[in-house]
Write an enzyme that holds these catalytic residues in place. Sequence first.
Site, mmCIF file in Angstrom:
data_model
loop_
_atom_site.group_PDB
_atom_site.id
_atom_site.type_symbol
_atom_site.label_atom_id
_atom_site.label_comp_id
_atom_site.label_asym_id
_atom_site.label_seq_id
_atom_site.Cartn_x
_atom_site.Cartn_y
_atom_site.Cartn_z
ATOM 1 N N CYS A 121 -19.690 -0.940 4.267
ATOM 2 C CA CYS A 121 -19.852 -1.697 3.023
ATOM 3 C C CYS A 121 -19.281 -3.101 3.146
ATOM 4 C CB CYS A 121 -19.217 -0.960 1.845
ATOM 5 S SG CYS A 121 -17.422 -0.810 1.910
ATOM 6 N N CYS A 172 -20.944 -11.766 -6.654
ATOM 7 C CA CYS A 172 -21.855 -10.793 -6.033
ATOM 8 C C CYS A 172 -23.279 -10.948 -6.562
ATOM 9 C CB CYS A 172 -21.374 -9.368 -6.303
ATOM 10 S SG CYS A 172 -19.865 -8.914 -5.407
ATOM 11 N N CYS A 182 -24.145 -3.591 -0.238
ATOM 12 C CA CYS A 182 -23.115 -2.577 0.013
ATOM 13 C C CYS A 182 -23.517 -1.238 -0.585
ATOM 14 C CB CYS A 182 -21.765 -3.031 -0.535
ATOM 15 S SG CYS A 182 -21.731 -3.372 -2.302
ATOM 16 N N ASP A 190 0.821 -1.213 0.000
ATOM 17 C CA ASP A 190 0.000 0.000 0.000
ATOM 18 C C ASP A 190 0.859 1.270 0.000
ATOM 19 O OD1 ASP A 190 -2.416 1.351 -0.058
ATOM 20 O OD2 ASP A 190 -2.613 1.419 2.121
ATOM 21 N N CYS A 206 -26.846 -8.974 -5.688
ATOM 22 C CA CYS A 206 -26.782 -8.357 -4.364
ATOM 23 C C CYS A 206 -26.305 -6.910 -4.460
ATOM 24 C CB CYS A 206 -25.839 -9.152 -3.464
ATOM 25 S SG CYS A 206 -25.652 -8.454 -1.802
ATOM 26 N N CYS A 233 -21.865 -7.040 3.751
ATOM 27 C CA CYS A 233 -21.573 -8.019 2.702
ATOM 28 C C CYS A 233 -21.819 -9.433 3.220
ATOM 29 C CB CYS A 233 -20.124 -7.870 2.238
ATOM 30 S SG CYS A 233 -19.616 -9.114 1.010
ATOM 31 N N CYS A 285 -17.023 9.325 0.463
ATOM 32 C CA CYS A 285 -16.682 8.177 1.309
ATOM 33 C C CYS A 285 -16.169 8.629 2.680
ATOM 34 C CB CYS A 285 -15.635 7.329 0.609
ATOM 35 S SG CYS A 285 -15.038 5.925 1.560
ATOM 36 N N CYS A 293 -14.241 3.518 7.743
ATOM 37 C CA CYS A 293 -15.637 3.082 7.798
ATOM 38 C C CYS A 293 -15.696 1.663 7.250
ATOM 39 C CB CYS A 293 -16.525 4.010 6.968
ATOM 40 S SG CYS A 293 -18.258 3.492 6.861
#
Length: 254
Positions: A221, A168, A174, A113, A171, A225, A194, A218
């Site tokens: 989402c 997914c 999220c 990252d 669905c 799931c 966001c 946060c």
Amino acid sequence: VDLEPGLRHPAYQASVKAYGEWLEAGRHGTMEYLRRGLERRQDPRNVFPSAQSLLVVARRYSAQPWGDGQSGPKLARYARGPDYHRTLKQDLTALCAAEVERTPGLEFKVCVDTSAVLERTWGALAGLGWIGKNGMLIHPRFGSYFLIGLALLSKAYGFEPNLLGDRCGACEKCLNGCPTQALGPRGVLDSRKCLSYQTLEHRGPAPLWTPTEWVAGCDVCQEVCPFNTKAARDAPSVEATSWSDFQDPVELET
């Protein structure tokens, strides 16, 4: 996964195209380092010229929530404990160093990252999961509560892309669950809305909406799931963590 077949794969080319369009739409907010790193994200050899393959690993973190928003503030789960940029990088470096012992002359660069690489896309190409409508890399068994580490290697190992199918389906939990409607109809994130962006990355005027109980990141989402339901139920309990244990993200390479 080997670099060349990965770069040629339609999924990677589509990801690069979508990323460029995302930037052009301004959905990156004030994160200008993302725009500056576009060329490097298109081809990891712009980060590490010797790259011929990528080793992608995932490290799970506790699915137990940190704070309940009533007795105290809520922080993203990944932030608990030591700074993952350091610990995951150390362990991945040790893993690569062991491979160097077996393969003299091998060179590598570890990215956790902190480098301009499309980690989630390469994670999907390596078979660690698929990128869901919330933008997360989702493993069919472990959900999305994990961190991604990546090493660029100067040797090809003969591994072709191994994508999992998108599970997914229809669905949209999220999309509907996001407290600021930051996820668009196709799951395209608008960082400017966001809460994770607003509490950790945003530089500039204060948010335009009333702050919620989320003060650093946060997880909504992810919480809604279905693939995280079992991961959260089976997660071991953890002791309360103090504010002093929170690790600020390191500055990204630009």
